[in-house]
Design a protein around this motif. Structure first.
Motif, PDB file in Angstrom:
ATOM      1  N   ILE A 141      16.004  10.332  -9.580  1.00  0.00           N
ATOM      2  CA  ILE A 141      17.241  10.301  -8.795  1.00  0.00           C
ATOM      3  C   ILE A 141      16.943  11.098  -7.526  1.00  0.00           C
ATOM      4  N   THR A 142      16.841  10.413  -6.400  1.00  0.00           N
ATOM      5  CA  THR A 142      16.325  11.096  -5.208  1.00  0.00           C
ATOM      6  C   THR A 142      17.254  12.192  -4.683  1.00  0.00           C
ATOM      7  N   ASN A 143      18.560  12.054  -4.834  1.00  0.00           N
ATOM      8  CA  ASN A 143      19.478  13.078  -4.362  1.00  0.00           C
ATOM      9  C   ASN A 143      19.397  14.367  -5.183  1.00  0.00           C
ATOM     10  N   SER A 168      12.197   4.339  -9.146  1.00  0.00           N
ATOM     11  CA  SER A 168      13.512   4.726  -8.655  1.00  0.00           C
ATOM     12  C   SER A 168      14.544   4.732  -9.781  1.00  0.00           C
ATOM     13  N   THR A 209      17.732   5.380  -8.475  1.00  0.00           N
ATOM     14  CA  THR A 209      18.725   5.349  -7.401  1.00  0.00           C
ATOM     15  C   THR A 209      18.864   6.712  -6.705  1.00  0.00           C
ATOM     16  N   VAL A 210      19.804   6.777  -5.766  1.00  0.00           N
ATOM     17  CA  VAL A 210      20.028   8.005  -5.003  1.00  0.00           C
ATOM     18  C   VAL A 210      20.938   8.971  -5.762  1.00  0.00           C
ATOM     19  N   GLU A 243      21.973   2.447  -2.378  1.00  0.00           N
ATOM     20  CA  GLU A 243      21.392   3.186  -3.508  1.00  0.00           C
ATOM     21  C   GLU A 243      19.952   2.756  -3.791  1.00  0.00           C
ATOM     22  N   SER A 290      16.744   5.142  -1.985  1.00  0.00           N
ATOM     23  CA  SER A 290      15.918   5.826  -2.999  1.00  0.00           C
ATOM     24  C   SER A 290      14.463   5.369  -2.908  1.00  0.00           C
TER      25      SER A 290
END
Length: 193
Positions: free
Chosen positions: A70-72, A96, A98-99, A115, A119
């Protein structure tokens, strides 16, 4: 980590060999050969203990894994970019998740596009890799998700539906076996032929 150590050691004794996302893709699309007992080990979210605790156990047993990020959340009590880069240098793989780890099926097409696209871009930019796989947050997706995945260059998608992957399976909705914390070793062993 005692449970995980027992599970990984058992897989090694049984002759399982970890494969990469690319190995799986080539096997499913081009019928490329894989080891006799292939296994794709996957971890969702990018928790810090994946790097600190799980990776040393896998490394000791000569296994590699795919980590869906989760990139965020990178660096916020989760693995940071330096740790993710180290995992890649040591033969692991990143996909990935998602974000923001939202229910993709409840989002508009533009929100889903954001999203999936952001990501993928962030992972590729920070890690210098080509991101080919997506793991659906909580297993949620719809037809729009699958359309966007193809457009954005994702070749494999992973669900939370239980089961093994076979030739002929839809590449964007592959099944996985979920391993729960506290699962008795005998229950874990029953998942494998």
């Amino acid at each position: 980590m005692k449970q995980f150590n027992e599970e990984i050691a058992w897989l090694r004794r049984q002759g399982y060999h970890s494969i990469s996302i690319e190995d799986l893709y080539q096997a499913l699309v081009n019928k490329a050969s894989v080891p006799e007992k292939p296994i794709l080990l996957t971890f969702d979210d990018g928790y810090g203990d994946n790097y600190r605790s799980a990776w040393p156990i896998m490394q000791h047993n000569n296994f590699r894994a795919t980590f869906f990020i989760i990139t965020n959340s990178v660096g916020h009590g989760m693995m940071n970019w330096e740790q993710l880069n180290d995992l890649i240098k040591q033969g692991n793989f990143i996909g990935s998740h998602t974000v923001h780890h939202l229910d993709l099926a409840s989002l508009t097409e533009n929100q889903q596009d954001s999203e999936l696209n952001i990501s993928k871009q962030e992972l590729e930019q920070h890690l210098g890799i080509s991101v080919q796989a997506l793991c659906f947050p909580s297993g949620k997706y719809n037809k729009t998700t699958l359309k966007l995945m193809s457009k954005l260059g994702y070749r494999l998608g992973f669900t939370t539906k239980p089961g093994r992957v076979h030739l002929g399976d839809v590449l964007l909705t592959l099944k996985r076996e979920r391993i729960y914390g506290g699962m008795p070793l005998v229950s874990f062993q029953r998942l494998f032929p």
